[in-house]
Design an enzyme around this catalytic site. Structure first.
Site, PDB file in Angstrom:
ATOM      1  N   LYS A   1      -9.266  44.090 102.520  1.00 45.61           N
ATOM      2  CA  LYS A   1      -9.200  44.895 103.749  1.00 45.61           C
ATOM      3  C   LYS A   1      -9.927  46.219 103.513  1.00 45.61           C
ATOM      4  O   LYS A   1      -9.602  46.954 102.588  1.00 45.61           O
ATOM      5  CB  LYS A   1      -7.745  45.150 104.145  1.00 45.61           C
ATOM      6  CG  LYS A   1      -7.574  46.155 105.290  1.00 45.61           C
ATOM      7  CD  LYS A   1      -6.130  46.268 105.762  1.00 45.61           C
ATOM      8  CE  LYS A   1      -5.953  47.432 106.743  1.00 45.61           C
ATOM      9  NZ  LYS A   1      -4.558  47.590 107.198  1.00 45.61           N
TER      10      LYS A   1
ATOM     11  N   ASP B   1      -7.685  54.295 109.543  1.00 41.33           N
ATOM     12  CA  ASP B   1      -6.805  53.596 110.483  1.00 41.33           C
ATOM     13  C   ASP B   1      -5.988  54.621 111.271  1.00 41.33           C
ATOM     14  O   ASP B   1      -4.954  55.096 110.822  1.00 41.33           O
ATOM     15  CB  ASP B   1      -5.875  52.641 109.716  1.00 41.33           C
ATOM     16  CG  ASP B   1      -4.937  51.883 110.642  1.00 41.33           C
ATOM     17  OD1 ASP B   1      -5.145  51.925 111.873  1.00 41.33           O
ATOM     18  OD2 ASP B   1      -4.003  51.238 110.124  1.00 41.33           O
TER      19      ASP B   1
ATOM     20  N   LYS C   1      -0.967  56.177 115.488  1.00 43.14           N
ATOM     21  CA  LYS C   1       0.015  56.524 114.457  1.00 43.14           C
ATOM     22  C   LYS C   1       0.468  57.962 114.644  1.00 43.14           C
ATOM     23  O   LYS C   1      -0.322  58.818 115.060  1.00 43.14           O
ATOM     24  CB  LYS C   1      -0.626  56.395 113.064  1.00 43.14           C
ATOM     25  CG  LYS C   1      -0.810  54.976 112.575  1.00 43.14           C
ATOM     26  CD  LYS C   1      -1.387  54.977 111.164  1.00 43.14           C
ATOM     27  CE  LYS C   1      -1.669  53.566 110.668  1.00 43.14           C
ATOM     28  NZ  LYS C   1      -0.471  52.743 110.507  1.00 43.14           N
TER      29      LYS C   1
ATOM     30  N   ASP D   1      -6.970  53.246 103.671  1.00 43.73           N
ATOM     31  CA  ASP D   1      -6.668  51.904 104.172  1.00 43.73           C
ATOM     32  C   ASP D   1      -7.758  50.895 103.792  1.00 43.73           C
ATOM     33  O   ASP D   1      -7.683  49.722 104.148  1.00 43.73           O
ATOM     34  CB  ASP D   1      -6.469  51.957 105.699  1.00 43.73           C
ATOM     35  CG  ASP D   1      -5.519  50.883 106.209  1.00 43.73           C
ATOM     36  OD1 ASP D   1      -4.771  50.316 105.393  1.00 43.73           O
ATOM     37  OD2 ASP D   1      -5.533  50.616 107.421  1.00 43.73           O
TER      38      ASP D   1
ATOM     39  N   ASP E   1      -2.421  48.749 116.121  1.00 44.81           N
ATOM     40  CA  ASP E   1      -2.241  49.233 114.749  1.00 44.81           C
ATOM     41  C   ASP E   1      -2.071  48.082 113.753  1.00 44.81           C
ATOM     42  O   ASP E   1      -2.060  48.297 112.551  1.00 44.81           O
ATOM     43  CB  ASP E   1      -1.040  50.193 114.693  1.00 44.81           C
ATOM     44  CG  ASP E   1      -1.025  51.049 113.440  1.00 44.81           C
ATOM     45  OD1 ASP E   1      -2.067  51.075 112.735  1.00 44.81           O
ATOM     46  OD2 ASP E   1       0.007  51.689 113.185  1.00 44.81           O
TER      47      ASP E   1
ATOM     48  N   GLU F   1      -4.216  46.016 112.818  1.00 43.96           N
ATOM     49  CA  GLU F   1      -5.644  45.681 112.833  1.00 43.96           C
ATOM     50  C   GLU F   1      -6.098  44.945 111.578  1.00 43.96           C
ATOM     51  O   GLU F   1      -7.040  44.139 111.633  1.00 43.96           O
ATOM     52  CB  GLU F   1      -6.471  46.967 113.020  1.00 43.96           C
ATOM     53  CG  GLU F   1      -6.779  47.780 111.752  1.00 43.96           C
ATOM     54  CD  GLU F   1      -5.547  48.332 111.038  1.00 43.96           C
ATOM     55  OE1 GLU F   1      -4.486  48.418 111.676  1.00 43.96           O
ATOM     56  OE2 GLU F   1      -5.641  48.669 109.841  1.00 43.96           O
TER      57      GLU F   1
ATOM     58  N   ARG G   1      -4.918  42.555 109.767  1.00 41.75           N
ATOM     59  CA  ARG G   1      -4.827  41.086 109.783  1.00 41.75           C
ATOM     60  C   ARG G   1      -5.925  40.465 110.653  1.00 41.75           C
ATOM     61  O   ARG G   1      -6.319  39.320 110.423  1.00 41.75           O
ATOM     62  CB  ARG G   1      -3.422  40.647 110.226  1.00 41.75           C
ATOM     63  CG  ARG G   1      -3.039  41.002 111.626  1.00 41.75           C
ATOM     64  CD  ARG G   1      -1.527  40.917 111.852  1.00 41.75           C
ATOM     65  NE  ARG G   1      -0.821  42.072 111.292  1.00 41.75           N
ATOM     66  CZ  ARG G   1       0.498  42.233 111.305  1.00 41.75           C
ATOM     67  NH1 ARG G   1       1.275  41.310 111.820  1.00 41.75           N
ATOM     68  NH2 ARG G   1       1.046  43.315 110.788  1.00 41.75           N
TER      69      ARG G   1
HETATM   70  N1  BES Z   1      -2.666  50.269 107.338  1.00 37.00           N
HETATM   71  C1  BES Z   1      -1.400  50.014 107.916  1.00 37.00           C
HETATM   72  C2  BES Z   1      -0.332  49.714 106.878  1.00 37.00           C
HETATM   73  C3  BES Z   1       0.012  50.811 105.920  1.00 37.00           C
HETATM   74  C4  BES Z   1       1.078  51.655 106.177  1.00 37.00           C
HETATM   75  C5  BES Z   1      -0.679  50.967 104.746  1.00 37.00           C
HETATM   76  C6  BES Z   1       1.396  52.650 105.266  1.00 37.00           C
HETATM   77  C7  BES Z   1      -0.351  51.955 103.837  1.00 37.00           C
HETATM   78  C8  BES Z   1       0.700  52.789 104.114  1.00 37.00           C
HETATM   79  C9  BES Z   1      -1.483  48.819 108.868  1.00 37.00           C
HETATM   80  O1  BES Z   1      -2.698  48.660 109.506  1.00 37.00           O
HETATM   81  C10 BES Z   1      -0.451  49.024 109.917  1.00 37.00           C
HETATM   82  O2  BES Z   1      -0.566  49.968 110.632  1.00 37.00           O
HETATM   83  N2  BES Z   1       0.530  48.132 109.988  1.00 37.00           N
HETATM   84  C11 BES Z   1       1.562  48.228 110.942  1.00 37.00           C
HETATM   85  C12 BES Z   1       1.762  46.869 111.572  1.00 37.00           C
HETATM   86  C13 BES Z   1       2.670  46.878 112.768  1.00 37.00           C
HETATM   87  C14 BES Z   1       2.029  47.626 113.919  1.00 37.00           C
HETATM   88  C15 BES Z   1       2.962  45.450 113.168  1.00 37.00           C
HETATM   89  C16 BES Z   1       2.814  48.696 110.233  1.00 37.00           C
HETATM   90  O3  BES Z   1       3.029  48.311 109.090  1.00 37.00           O
HETATM   91  O4  BES Z   1       3.539  49.484 110.819  1.00 37.00           O
HETATM   92 ZN    ZN Z   2      -4.348  49.461 108.516  1.00 33.90          ZN
HETATM   93 MN    MN Z   3      -2.833  49.838 111.295  1.00 37.06          MN
END
Ligand code: BES
Ligand code: ZN
Ligand code: MN
Length: 508
Positions: free
Chosen positions: A272, A277, A284, A295, A354, A356, A358
């Protein structure tokens, strides 16, 4: 940093610090005893004073003078001889090099230790010493200005010498070189991940990949798909995440072919590479966005691992995929509720912009499969939820193949990277089902966000090809020092990916 080997009597080596492994209960023999006698019993007296028993992780700084030419000696405990493991040795070397660093010592000499009666070889010892020295000495590629607010640059460890009383064999030399190559790759991954998003844009990420290929001596070829080319093939997962940014987005393919020719087994490494992000329209909060320049850590780890694999010339074919993108807000951005036809043809409803990562992984995995890889490992800072499981101690490992999962976990253990193999409960699969598309990009109310994310990605990997998903969101960066890692970006997974490739290279 320079690495040298020296063959000399231990007493005669003129060095700023001699690093000596000490075994528990063996203070009467070997180098320890030798230095003690030469110092007129001082070393032993200091042990008693400081209660130094040579337990793993214990260190003792001495100033041996007299018959010893070294200016200092750092004894580092490695525990009982019969119980020595590479993990304990790593921990001990970390303590030793951290002490050397704290003392601002710019040149150290690691004394070869007699390892008879242990399960650790001289080659392993040398490799670990080289790796740990470089990993512990990492400093962020900061742009602090010397003098402002009293800041002074920390002197780097400029030279590490490896000292043996015997001729240093080619095996040990090779191990030192290997340790150095891998550690440099980890530090490269740390650099990439620490870089601000304003500097490591998707375009800059592409330049890095091109550079790694160009410096591989022809072993790595690099192909980059532009936004237009991605549109032609229909990689709408990548496109939808990337299109909200003023920066273009790409799909990078690196193909490593060993000097001995391509192999039947072709490892597929997928990372990834979201260079920033923001969360998109599902924006966020400030705290959550603060570190999202990192990220792209999975992609950075994959790129760095490819560099090391090429430098080591491992006899195994590896293809790597990274889609550098920015997840931003604009009039062109994708929106909650949008419908995407992924590269594989699977349709996805955007439940949350968010989620994204996947979407980019799904397309990369499809692309990798079409390119004929025989196994896939994807590495991603995919979910905040994984941190609920393991804090910052271990990454999450999900797989469709237990044997492959065990291999990767064991490779991780050998290099000091911890993964927990988490069950992909079948009962959680359908939480990704959507009303108007095949899938949605969240796990809805399942309450196991890392697992439902893994299930989403698995729809693209399929069930036939052995596939592993590593969720490194818990360990790719930390807000504390941790073992060999500094605060901030860690380069997590680089060593595992290299070790795994090395293992498949052996089995050929
Ligand atoms: N990049 C984030 C995940 C992340 C969070 C990485 C904290 C490192 C530290 C990812 O893209 C994300 O935002 N995931 C969301 C998914 C949700 C919206 C289903 C999450 O984990 O909140
Ligand atoms: Zn992310
Ligand atoms: Mn995200």
């Amino acid at each position: 940093m320079k690495f040298n080997t020296t063959q000399r009597g231990f007493a005669k080596i003129d060095t700023n610090a001699l690093l000596i492994a000490a075994f528990e209960g063996e203070t009467e023999s070997g180098l320890f005893n030798h230095l003690n006698t030469a110092s007129g019993g001082n070393v032993k007296a200091q042990c008693e004073l400081e209660k130094f028993t040579a337990a793993v992780g214990q260190t003792m700084l001495t100033y041996p003078f007299g018959a010893i030419a070294a200016k200092r000696a750092i004894f580092f405990g490695v525990g009982k001889r019969s119980e020595l493991t590479t993990a304990k040795l790593r921990k001990a070397l970390v303590a030793a090099f951290k002490l050397a660093r704290a003392q601002k010592i710019n040149e150290v000499t690691v004394a070869e230790t007699t390892l008879s009666g242990t399960k650790v070889s001289a080659a392993q010892f040398a490799e670990l010493a080289a790796t740990v020295s470089l990993l512990v000495d990492y400093e962020v590629n900061h742009n602090k200005t010397v003098g402002v607010l009293g800041y002074t640059a920390r002197p780097e460890l400029e030279e590490v010498r490896y000292l043996s009383e015997h001729k240093v064999g080619t095996k040990v030399r090779k191990s030192l070189a290997k340790g150095r190559i891998v550690a440099q790759a980890v530090n490269y991954a740390r650099d990439l991940s620490n870089l601000p998003a304003g500097e490591l844009t998707p375009t800059a990420f592409v330049e890095e990949a091109k550079r790694v290929a160009a410096e591989s001596g022809g072993l790595i070829t690099c192909k980059v798909l532009s936004p237009q080319e991605l549109a032609v093939i229909g990689a709408q997962g990548i496109i939808n995440v990337g299109k909200g940014s003023d920066e273009p987005y790409y799909l990078i393919e690196l193909v490593y072919t060993p000097p001995t020719g391509a192999t039947q087994e072709v490892l597929g490494y997928v990372g990834k590479a979201v260079c920033f992000d923001s969360g998109g329209y599902d924006l966020k909060p400030a705290d959550g966005m603060r570190h999202m320049k990192r990220d792209m850590s999975g992609g950075g780890a994959v790129l760095s691992a490819m560099q090391a694999i090429a430098n080591l010339q491992l006899p195994i074919s590896v293809k790597a995929y990274m889609a550098p993108v920015e997840n931003m807000v604009s009039g062109r951005a994708f929106k909650p509720g949008d419908r995407i036809r992924m590269l594989s043809g699977i349709t996805v409803e955007v439940d949350n912009t968010d989620a994204e990562g996947r979407l980019t992984l799904g397309d990369m995995i499809t692309y990798a499969r079409n390119a004929g890889v025989t196994r896939i490992v994807d590495v991603a800072t995919l979910t905040g939820a994984i941190r609920q499981v393991n804090s910052d101690v271990a990454a999450g490992l999900f797989s469709n193949n237990d044997a492959f999962a065990r291999q990767l976990k064991a490779a991780g253990e050998r290099v000091g990277e911890q993964y927990e193999h988490l069950t992909m409960w079948p009962e959680l699969r359908d939480f990704n089902k959507a009303e108007m598309s095949d899938l949605k990009n969240t796990g809805g109310p399942a309450g196991a966000g890392a697992t439902t994310a893994a299930w989403f990605v698995r729809q693209f990997a399929g069930e036939e090809l052995p596939w592993i998903h590593l969720d490194i969101a818990s360990v790719a960066f930390r807000d504390r020092e941790f073992g060999v890692d500094p605060k901030g970006s860690t380069g997590f997974s680089v060593q595992t990916l290299v070790e795994l490739a090395a293992e498949f290279a052996k089995k050929r």
